[in-house]
Design an enzyme around this catalytic site. Structure first.
Site, PDB file in Angstrom:
ATOM      1  N   LYS A  66       0.774  -1.210   0.123  1.00 52.03           N
ATOM      2  CA  LYS A  66      -0.036   0.035  -0.120  1.00 52.03           C
ATOM      3  C   LYS A  66       0.780   1.160   0.109  1.00 52.03           C
ATOM      4  CE  LYS A  66      -1.900   2.750   3.276  1.00 52.03           C
ATOM      5  NZ  LYS A  66      -1.474   3.709   2.387  1.00 52.03           N
ATOM      6  N   GLU A  92       9.493   0.813  10.879  1.00 52.53           N
ATOM      7  CA  GLU A  92      10.376   1.638  10.634  1.00 52.53           C
ATOM      8  C   GLU A  92       9.967   3.151  10.895  1.00 52.53           C
ATOM      9  OE1 GLU A  92      13.676   1.251  10.315  1.00 52.53           O
ATOM     10  OE2 GLU A  92      13.922  -1.097   9.850  1.00 52.53           O
ATOM     11  N   CYS A 103      13.751  10.354   7.116  1.00 53.63           N
ATOM     12  CA  CYS A 103      13.886   9.740   8.697  1.00 53.63           C
ATOM     13  C   CYS A 103      15.142   9.942   9.271  1.00 53.63           C
ATOM     14  CB  CYS A 103      13.194   8.468   8.592  1.00 53.63           C
ATOM     15  SG  CYS A 103      14.239   7.226   7.445  1.00 53.63           S
ATOM     16  N   GLU A 112      10.077  15.419  15.501  1.00 50.98           N
ATOM     17  CA  GLU A 112      10.583  15.294  14.070  1.00 50.98           C
ATOM     18  C   GLU A 112       9.767  16.381  13.188  1.00 50.98           C
ATOM     19  OE1 GLU A 112       9.138  11.732  11.681  1.00 50.98           O
ATOM     20  OE2 GLU A 112      11.112  11.548  11.145  1.00 50.98           O
TER      21      GLU A 112
HETATM   22  P1  NAD Z   1       2.214   8.086   8.114  1.00 56.45           P
HETATM   23  O1  NAD Z   1       2.671   7.352   9.137  1.00 56.45           O
HETATM   24  O2  NAD Z   1       1.337   9.439   7.874  1.00 56.45           O
HETATM   25  O3  NAD Z   1       1.959   7.587   6.701  1.00 56.45           O
HETATM   26  C1  NAD Z   1       2.775   6.382   6.368  1.00 56.45           C
HETATM   27  C2  NAD Z   1       1.737   5.172   5.549  1.00 56.45           C
HETATM   28  O4  NAD Z   1       1.015   4.528   6.562  1.00 56.45           O
HETATM   29  C3  NAD Z   1       0.965   5.762   4.568  1.00 56.45           C
HETATM   30  O5  NAD Z   1       0.857   4.698   3.400  1.00 56.45           O
HETATM   31  C4  NAD Z   1      -0.517   5.823   5.276  1.00 56.45           C
HETATM   32  O6  NAD Z   1      -1.573   6.067   4.432  1.00 56.45           O
HETATM   33  C5  NAD Z   1      -0.268   4.818   6.086  1.00 56.45           C
HETATM   34  N1  NAD Z   1      -1.135   4.830   7.493  1.00 56.45           N
HETATM   35  C6  NAD Z   1      -1.104   5.887   8.157  1.00 56.45           C
HETATM   36  N2  NAD Z   1      -2.060   5.479   9.195  1.00 56.45           N
HETATM   37  C7  NAD Z   1      -1.918   4.204   9.095  1.00 56.45           C
HETATM   38  C8  NAD Z   1      -2.661   3.301  10.055  1.00 56.45           C
HETATM   39  N3  NAD Z   1      -3.215   3.591  11.367  1.00 56.45           N
HETATM   40  N4  NAD Z   1      -2.813   1.941   9.706  1.00 56.45           N
HETATM   41  C9  NAD Z   1      -2.305   1.655   8.295  1.00 56.45           C
HETATM   42  N5  NAD Z   1      -1.716   2.413   7.622  1.00 56.45           N
HETATM   43  C10 NAD Z   1      -1.590   3.537   8.139  1.00 56.45           C
HETATM   44  O7  NAD Z   1       3.562   8.753   7.599  1.00 56.45           O
HETATM   45  P2  NAD Z   1       4.090   9.781   6.297  1.00 56.45           P
HETATM   46  O8  NAD Z   1       3.749  11.128   6.773  1.00 56.45           O
HETATM   47  O9  NAD Z   1       3.604   9.362   5.041  1.00 56.45           O
HETATM   48  O10 NAD Z   1       5.695   9.536   6.307  1.00 56.45           O
HETATM   49  C11 NAD Z   1       6.458  10.458   7.066  1.00 56.45           C
HETATM   50  C12 NAD Z   1       6.988   9.572   8.241  1.00 56.45           C
HETATM   51  O11 NAD Z   1       7.560   8.287   7.852  1.00 56.45           O
HETATM   52  C13 NAD Z   1       8.158  10.219   8.885  1.00 56.45           C
HETATM   53  O12 NAD Z   1       7.913  10.116  10.426  1.00 56.45           O
HETATM   54  C14 NAD Z   1       9.492   9.537   8.871  1.00 56.45           C
HETATM   55  O13 NAD Z   1      10.481   9.581   9.661  1.00 56.45           O
HETATM   56  C15 NAD Z   1       8.880   8.255   8.608  1.00 56.45           C
HETATM   57  N6  NAD Z   1       9.956   7.248   7.536  1.00 56.45           N
HETATM   58  C16 NAD Z   1      10.607   6.398   8.391  1.00 56.45           C
HETATM   59  C17 NAD Z   1      11.590   5.879   7.643  1.00 56.45           C
HETATM   60  C18 NAD Z   1      12.419   4.812   8.574  1.00 56.45           C
HETATM   61  O14 NAD Z   1      13.003   3.757   7.645  1.00 56.45           O
HETATM   62  N7  NAD Z   1      12.594   4.780   9.626  1.00 56.45           N
HETATM   63  C19 NAD Z   1      11.785   6.035   6.408  1.00 56.45           C
HETATM   64  C20 NAD Z   1      10.883   6.905   5.708  1.00 56.45           C
HETATM   65  C21 NAD Z   1      10.206   7.501   6.473  1.00 56.45           C
END
Ligand code: NAD
Length: 480
Positions: A176, A250, A284, A382
Site C-alpha cells: 500500500k 521503521e 527519517c 521530528e
Molecule cells: P504516515 O505514518 O502518516 O503514513 C505512512 C503510511 O502509512 C501511508 O501509506 C499511510 O497511508 C499509512 N498509514 C497511516 N496511518 C495508518 C494506520 N493507522 N494503519 C495503517 N496504515 C496507516 O507517515 P508519512 O507522513 O507518510 O511519512 C513520514 C514519516 O515516515 C516520518 O515520520 C518519517 O520519519 C517516517 N519514515 C521512516 C523511515 C524509516 O525507515 N525509519 C523512512 C522513511 C520515512
C-alpha cells in the site's frame, strides 16, 4: 497528467471495486499531476486472496532462492534504464529535487535490489546443528503473505526495502503506497512483472489510513512491514500485538550530528547539508540536531547558517535546485507551526524562518536555529522539513547525553579529526545506525531504530530474516 483507472492486483490490471479516486498534486505547481483509483477493503480482500493463492498453491516460496534473486537483478536494471523518467515522476509527486532524487529516489533503490540479489545468490535456508538425539536441521521458511505499508518521502526506495527482501524470502506482498505517491508504484509493479515476478506475488493498492488498517489486521496476512510516522507505527504495532502478528516498524527520527572540537568545520558542514536537509528535510535519518561544543559553537553556527542560506530553493525539476517544496500544504503548515514554536520557546533564527516569496508551491525557507536547548520542541520533535537546530554542549559526555536525550534512536554521526576516538563515542549513542566522518547508508548492514524509531531491522541478511520463520526439524536419530 497521468491517469490510471485500474488497480494492479495479483499481476493483472483490474477494475477497482469502488468509484473513489485519489488526486496526486504536484507540490511545485499545486496542480493535479495524476489520478488513480482509491482501493477499498474489497480490493484488499482480492489482493490478499491472490497473494494467499500464490503463496499456498504455486511453487513460488519453494523455488531456489537464487531464482527469485535473479528477478531482483533484472528489476534493478530496468529501474536504471528508466532513471530519468522515474526521477521526474517522483519529483512531480512529492517535490524531491531531481538532482538529489536521481540518486536518493532511483539509483539507491536499484542498488538495494542489487544488494538483495547478491545476498539471495548464496543465502542459506538450511543449517544442520547437533541436537540432543541426533542432527537438527534449522530451516528458514517464508512467513507467507506480507502487508507492506510505505510513506511518500522516498516511495520507490521504501517499495524495494519491502518487496526486495520479501522476494528473496519467498513471500507474497500486498503493497500500500501512500496516497501522495501512488504513480511510481505503478511503474514499479510493471518493472517487477517485466523482470519475471509471477502473477499473484505482488499487488499495489493506493489508499489512505483506513484501508491500511484493514490490510494490517486482515485475517489472511501473516506479516506486516510498515514505514512511516511513529504515531501510526504505534497503532499498527498495537493492532499486530493483539493478533500476535509479526511486524517490522521503521519510524521517525531526530538524529544528532556530534561535531567534536578537532573536526574540520569547513569539511564537515557541506556534508551536513546532505545529512540534514536532503529531500527537503523529509528524511527519517536526517541529522537535524547539530551538536557543537561551547568553544566551537559560534564557528559551527556561522558555517551552518552560511551553508543553509546558500542552498538553491526552487523548481524540483531544475537540476540546480537543492531544496524543493514540501509534499503537501498541510506539511508546510505543520513545519511553519514548529518554526513559530521554536521562536516562541526562545531559539534564534539565523537564516530562513518563513516562506520564500514564490507565487506557488508548498515551500518553506531552509532554516537554522541557534541558541537551541535540547528540551525545546524543535529539538525533540521530528519536523520533516528543511530546519536545523544547532545545540551547544559542555563536554563530550554532555554531547552523548544530549544525543541520547530523544524519544527517537534512528541515526546519527560523529565528526572528528581522530576517527578512533569518534568511533568509541559513536558506540555510546543509542541509535540503530551511526556513521563516523561521513553520512550514508550501508545496504549490507541492518537498518532500523532504537526506542520510538521502530522495531526490527531491514537491509542486510537481517532484512530477509524478518520475512522468515525459523523451524527446527529434528531428524530421525536412528537414520544417521
Ligand atoms: P504516515 O505514518 O502518516 O503514513 C505512512 C503510511 O502509512 C501511508 O501509506 C499511510 O497511508 C499509512 N498509514 C497511516 N496511518 C495508518 C494506520 N493507522 N494503519 C495503517 N496504515 C496507516 O507517515 P508519512 O507522513 O507518510 O511519512 C513520514 C514519516 O515516515 C516520518 O515520520 C518519517 O520519519 C517516517 N519514515 C521512516 C523511515 C524509516 O525507515 N525509519 C523512512 C522513511 C520515512
Amino acid at each position: 497528467m497521468i491517469e490510471h483507472d485500474r488497480l494492479y492486483i495479483g499481476g493483472e490490471l483490474v477494475a477497482p471495486a469502488g468509484a473513489g479516486t485519489i488526486d496526486v498534486i504536484n507540490p511545485f505547481t499545486e496542480e493535479v499531476a495524476g489520478r488513480v483509483p482509491e482501493a477499498t477493503e474489497e480490493d484488499v480482500d482480492k489482493a490478499v486472496a491472490a497473494a494467499r493463492h500464490a503463496f499456498d498453491h504455486t511453487d513460488w516460496s519453494q523455488r531456489p532462492v537464487v531464482e527469485r534473486a535473479e528477478i531482483l537483478s533484472r528489476a534493478s536494471a530496468l529501474i536504471q534504464a528508466r532513471m530519468d523518467e522515474l526521477t521526474q515522476l517522483i519529483s512531480t509527486e512529492m517535490g524531491s529535487p531531481s538532482a538529489w532524487g536521481m540518486f536518493g529516489q532511483v539509483l539507491a533503490p536499484s542498488m538495494i535490489l542489487d544488494y538483495y540479489a547478491g545476498l539471495g545468490a548464496d543465502y542459506a535456508v538450511e543449517e544442520t546443528r547437533a541436537g540432543m538425539f541426533g542432527p537438527v536441521v534449522v530451516r528458514k521458511e517464508a512467513m507467507g503473505v506480507v502487508g507492506a505499508i510505505i510513506p511518500w518521502n522516498v516511495p520507490l526506495f521504501e517499495a524495494v526495502m519491502k518487496v526486495g527482501p520479501a522476494v528473496v524470502a519467498g513471500c507474497t506482498v500486498v503493497l500500500k503506497p501512500a496516497p501522495e505517491t501512488p504513480l511510481d508504484a505503478y511503474v514499479f509493479a510493471g518493472i517487477m512483472e517485466e523482470a519475471g515476478l509471477p502473477k499473484g506475488v505482488l499487488s499495489v493498492l493506493p489508499a489512505g489510513r483506513e484501508v491500511g488498517e484493514y490490510l494490517v489486521t486482515h485475517p489472511l496476512v501473516d506479516k506486516v512491514t510498515f514505514t512511516g510516522s511513529t504515531a501510526a507505527g504505534m497503532k499498527i504495532g498495537a493492532a499486530c500485538g493483539a493478533l500476535l502478528r509479526p511486524c517490522t516498524l521503521e519510524l521517525g527520527g531526530k538524529s544528532a550530528a556530534i561535531i567534536l572540537d578537532d573536526a574540520d568545520v569547513a569539511t564537515v558542514v557541506p556534508q551536513l547539508m546532505d545529512a540534514g536537509v536532503m529531500n527537503n528535510g523529509q528524511a527519517c535519518v536526517a541529522q537535524t540536531r547539530i551538536l557543537a561544543s561551547r568553544e566551537k559553537y559560534a564557528e559551527v553556527l556561522d558555517a551552518v547558517t552560511e551553508a543553509v542560506a546558500a542552498l538553491v530553493v526552487g523548481d524540483p525539476l531544475d537540476p540546480a535546485t537543492q531544496i524543493g517544496p514540501l509534499v503537501a500544504q498541510r506539511q508546510r503548515e505543520r513545519v511553519l507551526g514548529l518554526i513559530d514554536q521554536g521562536k516562541n520557546e526562545g531559539a534564534r533564527v539565523t537564516t530562513g524562518g518563513g516562506r520564500p516569496d514564490f507565487d506557488k508551491g508548498w515551500f518553506v525557507d531552509p532554516t537554522v536555529f541557534g541558541d537551541v536547548d535540547n528540551k525545546m520542541t524543535i529539538a525533540q520533535e521530528e519536523i520533516f522539513g528543511p530546519v536545523l537546530s544547532v545545540i551547544p554542549y559542555v563536554d563530550e559526555a554532555d554531547a552523548v547525553a544530549i544525543a541520547n536525550d530523544s524519544p527517537y534512536g534512528l541515526s546519527g554521526s560523529v565528526w572528528s579529526g581522530d576517527a578512533a576516538h569518534a568511533t568509541e563515542l559513536a558506540k555510546q549513542v543509542r541509535t540503530g545506525t551511526i556513521t563516523v566522518n561521513h553520512f550514508g547508508m550501508a545496504f549490507g548492514a541492518p537498518f532500523g531504530g532504537y526506542k520510538n524509531s521502530g522495531l526490527g531491522r531491514e537491509l542486510g541478511p537481517e532484512g530477509v530474516d524478518a520475512f522468515m520463520e525459523k523451524k527446527a526439524l529434528s531428524l530421525d536419530p536412528a537414520a544417521g
